[in-house]
Every structure is written in structure tokens, then in C-alpha cells.
Design a protein around this motif. Sequence first.
Motif, PDB file in Angstrom:
ATOM      1  N   LEU A 133      12.574   6.861   3.632  1.00 31.68           N
ATOM      2  CA  LEU A 133      11.363   6.744   2.813  1.00 31.68           C
ATOM      3  C   LEU A 133      10.140   6.502   3.684  1.00 31.68           C
ATOM      4  O   LEU A 133       9.113   7.163   3.538  1.00 31.68           O
ATOM      5  CB  LEU A 133      11.501   5.627   1.778  1.00 31.68           C
ATOM      6  CG  LEU A 133      12.507   5.867   0.659  1.00 31.68           C
ATOM      7  CD1 LEU A 133      12.577   4.650  -0.260  1.00 31.68           C
ATOM      8  CD2 LEU A 133      12.178   7.117  -0.136  1.00 31.68           C
ATOM      9  N   ARG A 134      10.247   5.548   4.597  1.00 26.89           N
ATOM     10  CA  ARG A 134       9.133   5.255   5.498  1.00 26.89           C
ATOM     11  C   ARG A 134       8.758   6.486   6.309  1.00 26.89           C
ATOM     12  O   ARG A 134       7.587   6.840   6.431  1.00 26.89           O
ATOM     13  CB  ARG A 134       9.530   4.114   6.436  1.00 26.89           C
ATOM     14  CG  ARG A 134       8.468   3.787   7.496  1.00 26.89           C
ATOM     15  CD  ARG A 134       9.012   2.969   8.645  1.00 26.89           C
ATOM     16  NE  ARG A 134       9.878   3.781   9.500  1.00 26.89           N
ATOM     17  CZ  ARG A 134      10.676   3.277  10.411  1.00 26.89           C
ATOM     18  NH1 ARG A 134      10.760   1.979  10.605  1.00 26.89           N
ATOM     19  NH2 ARG A 134      11.424   4.067  11.156  1.00 26.89           N
ATOM     20  N   ASP A 135       9.752   7.157   6.849  1.00 28.91           N
ATOM     21  CA  ASP A 135       9.497   8.281   7.737  1.00 28.91           C
ATOM     22  C   ASP A 135       8.974   9.506   6.988  1.00 28.91           C
ATOM     23  O   ASP A 135       8.108  10.214   7.489  1.00 28.91           O
ATOM     24  CB  ASP A 135      10.755   8.624   8.525  1.00 28.91           C
ATOM     25  CG  ASP A 135      11.197   7.469   9.425  1.00 28.91           C
ATOM     26  OD1 ASP A 135      10.382   6.551   9.678  1.00 28.91           O
ATOM     27  OD2 ASP A 135      12.357   7.477   9.864  1.00 28.91           O
ATOM     28  N   ALA A 136       9.481   9.763   5.784  1.00 30.55           N
ATOM     29  CA  ALA A 136       9.008  10.911   5.005  1.00 30.55           C
ATOM     30  C   ALA A 136       7.583  10.694   4.509  1.00 30.55           C
ATOM     31  O   ALA A 136       6.808  11.644   4.408  1.00 30.55           O
ATOM     32  CB  ALA A 136       9.939  11.187   3.823  1.00 30.55           C
ATOM     33  N   LEU A 137       7.240   9.453   4.209  1.00 27.33           N
ATOM     34  CA  LEU A 137       5.883   9.147   3.767  1.00 27.33           C
ATOM     35  C   LEU A 137       4.885   9.457   4.875  1.00 27.33           C
ATOM     36  O   LEU A 137       3.862  10.085   4.648  1.00 27.33           O
ATOM     37  CB  LEU A 137       5.776   7.689   3.324  1.00 27.33           C
ATOM     38  CG  LEU A 137       4.424   7.233   2.791  1.00 27.33           C
ATOM     39  CD1 LEU A 137       4.019   8.045   1.569  1.00 27.33           C
ATOM     40  CD2 LEU A 137       4.482   5.757   2.441  1.00 27.33           C
TER      41      LEU A 137
ATOM     42  N   GLU B  64       0.839  -1.207   0.000  1.00 29.92           N
ATOM     43  CA  GLU B  64       0.000   0.000   0.000  1.00 29.92           C
ATOM     44  C   GLU B  64       0.874   1.258   0.000  1.00 29.92           C
ATOM     45  O   GLU B  64       0.623   2.209  -0.749  1.00 29.92           O
ATOM     46  CB  GLU B  64      -0.897  -0.023   1.240  1.00 29.92           C
ATOM     47  CG  GLU B  64      -1.753   1.193   1.437  1.00 29.92           C
ATOM     48  CD  GLU B  64      -2.496   1.129   2.770  1.00 29.92           C
ATOM     49  OE1 GLU B  64      -2.470   2.147   3.482  1.00 29.92           O
ATOM     50  OE2 GLU B  64      -3.070   0.071   3.103  1.00 29.92           O
ATOM     51  N   ALA B  65       1.905   1.271   0.819  1.00 28.13           N
ATOM     52  CA  ALA B  65       2.811   2.416   0.887  1.00 28.13           C
ATOM     53  C   ALA B  65       3.537   2.615  -0.442  1.00 28.13           C
ATOM     54  O   ALA B  65       3.694   3.757  -0.895  1.00 28.13           O
ATOM     55  CB  ALA B  65       3.821   2.223   2.014  1.00 28.13           C
TER      56      ALA B  65
ATOM     57  N   ALA C 231       3.166  10.659  -3.435  1.00 25.03           N
ATOM     58  CA  ALA C 231       3.206  11.340  -2.139  1.00 25.03           C
ATOM     59  C   ALA C 231       4.512  12.106  -1.964  1.00 25.03           C
ATOM     60  O   ALA C 231       4.496  13.266  -1.538  1.00 25.03           O
ATOM     61  CB  ALA C 231       3.022  10.341  -1.009  1.00 25.03           C
ATOM     62  N   LEU C 232       5.633  11.489  -2.288  1.00 21.35           N
ATOM     63  CA  LEU C 232       6.906  12.184  -2.125  1.00 21.35           C
ATOM     64  C   LEU C 232       7.066  13.309  -3.136  1.00 21.35           C
ATOM     65  O   LEU C 232       7.606  14.357  -2.806  1.00 21.35           O
ATOM     66  CB  LEU C 232       8.078  11.219  -2.219  1.00 21.35           C
ATOM     67  CG  LEU C 232       8.283  10.288  -1.034  1.00 21.35           C
ATOM     68  CD1 LEU C 232       9.611   9.564  -1.139  1.00 21.35           C
ATOM     69  CD2 LEU C 232       8.183  10.988   0.293  1.00 21.35           C
ATOM     70  N   THR C 233       6.586  13.108  -4.358  1.00 19.87           N
ATOM     71  CA  THR C 233       6.655  14.167  -5.356  1.00 19.87           C
ATOM     72  C   THR C 233       5.853  15.376  -4.884  1.00 19.87           C
ATOM     73  O   THR C 233       6.296  16.516  -5.008  1.00 19.87           O
ATOM     74  CB  THR C 233       6.145  13.675  -6.722  1.00 19.87           C
ATOM     75  OG1 THR C 233       6.976  12.584  -7.152  1.00 19.87           O
ATOM     76  CG2 THR C 233       6.165  14.768  -7.764  1.00 19.87           C
TER      77      THR C 233
ATOM     78  N   ASP D  61      15.862  16.893  12.398  1.00 14.01           N
ATOM     79  CA  ASP D  61      15.790  15.525  12.890  1.00 14.01           C
ATOM     80  C   ASP D  61      14.606  14.756  12.317  1.00 14.01           C
ATOM     81  O   ASP D  61      14.254  13.697  12.804  1.00 14.01           O
ATOM     82  CB  ASP D  61      15.753  15.499  14.415  1.00 14.01           C
ATOM     83  CG  ASP D  61      14.572  16.278  14.976  1.00 14.01           C
ATOM     84  OD1 ASP D  61      13.808  16.840  14.192  1.00 14.01           O
ATOM     85  OD2 ASP D  61      14.430  16.304  16.208  1.00 14.01           O
ATOM     86  N   ALA D  62      13.997  15.287  11.266  1.00 11.96           N
ATOM     87  CA  ALA D  62      12.875  14.603  10.627  1.00 11.96           C
ATOM     88  C   ALA D  62      13.215  14.343   9.161  1.00 11.96           C
ATOM     89  O   ALA D  62      13.826  15.185   8.492  1.00 11.96           O
ATOM     90  CB  ALA D  62      11.615  15.462  10.716  1.00 11.96           C
ATOM     91  N   ALA D  63      12.828  13.174   8.665  1.00 12.69           N
ATOM     92  CA  ALA D  63      13.068  12.829   7.272  1.00 12.69           C
ATOM     93  C   ALA D  63      12.243  13.742   6.371  1.00 12.69           C
ATOM     94  O   ALA D  63      11.093  14.054   6.669  1.00 12.69           O
ATOM     95  CB  ALA D  63      12.698  11.373   7.015  1.00 12.69           C
ATOM     96  N   LEU D  64      12.851  14.172   5.278  1.00  8.54           N
ATOM     97  CA  LEU D  64      12.198  15.078   4.344  1.00  8.54           C
ATOM     98  C   LEU D  64      12.139  14.486   2.945  1.00  8.54           C
ATOM     99  O   LEU D  64      13.095  13.853   2.500  1.00  8.54           O
ATOM    100  CB  LEU D  64      12.966  16.403   4.258  1.00  8.54           C
ATOM    101  CG  LEU D  64      13.113  17.219   5.517  1.00  8.54           C
ATOM    102  CD1 LEU D  64      14.020  18.417   5.256  1.00  8.54           C
ATOM    103  CD2 LEU D  64      11.760  17.677   6.008  1.00  8.54           C
ATOM    104  N   ALA D  65      11.041  14.737   2.265  1.00 10.45           N
ATOM    105  CA  ALA D  65      10.952  14.407   0.846  1.00 10.45           C
ATOM    106  C   ALA D  65      11.722  15.482   0.098  1.00 10.45           C
ATOM    107  O   ALA D  65      11.687  16.662   0.462  1.00 10.45           O
ATOM    108  CB  ALA D  65       9.498  14.381   0.398  1.00 10.45           C
ATOM    109  N   VAL D  66      12.432  15.077  -0.944  1.00 11.07           N
ATOM    110  CA  VAL D  66      13.316  16.015  -1.636  1.00 11.07           C
ATOM    111  C   VAL D  66      13.309  15.780  -3.138  1.00 11.07           C
ATOM    112  O   VAL D  66      13.128  14.659  -3.606  1.00 11.07           O
ATOM    113  CB  VAL D  66      14.751  15.908  -1.065  1.00 11.07           C
ATOM    114  CG1 VAL D  66      15.362  14.566  -1.385  1.00 11.07           C
ATOM    115  CG2 VAL D  66      15.634  17.025  -1.557  1.00 11.07           C
TER     116      VAL D  66
END
Length: 184
Positions: free
Chosen positions: A113-117, A42-43, A50-52, A65-70
Amino acid sequence: MKAPALLIGLVLLGGCRLETRDEAARHAASGQSADIEGMAAEALRALPAALTGKAAAFDPHLKGDAALAVRLTGTVLAVTGGERARAMAIDSDGDGSTDAIVQLGPVVRGTALRDALGTRTFNDFDSQIDYARYARLINDQAVGQARAAAKAIAPGARVVVIGAYLPDGDSPPVVTPVTVEPAP
């Protein structure tokens, strides 16, 4: 000062229970565990879009300290590593130095990836092992697809990478990709 910190630590750990590998295996075999493969599938369906949609322009100097989509655009300086931990060095600002490392696996570090999602939390899983397995399934599939696309890209080529990273001050930052494409 030490006594209050120790007391707080004991109170916080009071509700925790460590699970041995044998217990985890029995737990998983009992059918009580979450459908990790289904959650990961599903992810993965949602991940590229979602990341785009969340992707910010890459900033190699960002800290947090947080994952970011880039969204990373730059020139491939080198493709390194063997069959286990392949990576691309990317120059995003045109100065000839490496601004980011894009990991192509198959061995992939981290859970960016998991955390940014951000669609699942630790509380959605029965154990830390399941939560880590979920991240690994996402990494394996997403990076595997990006790795296949990156095989045709040679040093000197311009690329666009959509992915995630933890801007923790590492130099250069390590980006886990969802897509790697030639830049237009």
C-alpha cells in the motif's frame, strides 16, 4: 572480479550508519523525528481515491519488482486464518482455483500500500524504522477498514477488491486491500 565488487560495496556502505534501538528511541524523544502519524493520516485520506485512480485489472501472471494498485474482481473461495492473519482466497477467472489471496489481518505482510501510493520515499524519514512504522500505520488502518467490510462476505460471494500487491511471481499473489465490497 571479487575485488571491484567488494570495493563498490565498501564505498556504498561508507555513508551508512546503523542506529541502535536506544539511539532510535532517544532520537524520537528529542522531537527531531518526522511526524509519522500525521504523514500516515494524510496518506490514508488519499489512499482509496489514489489507488482507485491507478488501479489496473488484476493479472495473476504479472511479474515485476514494483508494487501495483489493482482492481480484483472474483469469487470468494474460502476465508482462512484465525484472529491474527485472516485472508480470503479469490478466483478471478472462474476456473475454481485460487488466483489471489486478499490479506485481512490484523497481521499484514509487506508494504504494497505504501509503495503503490508513492507519495513518500525513504528520504522523507529519519530512519528505516520510521519508514517501516509509516507503512505499518497505513496497513493497520486501511486493512482494518477492509476487514470490517469483509466480515459480511461469505464463500461463494462475488467481490471487488481495490488494493495493492507486488507481482513478484508468488503463486498466488498476496493483495493488501483498501476496500472489499460485494460485486454488483
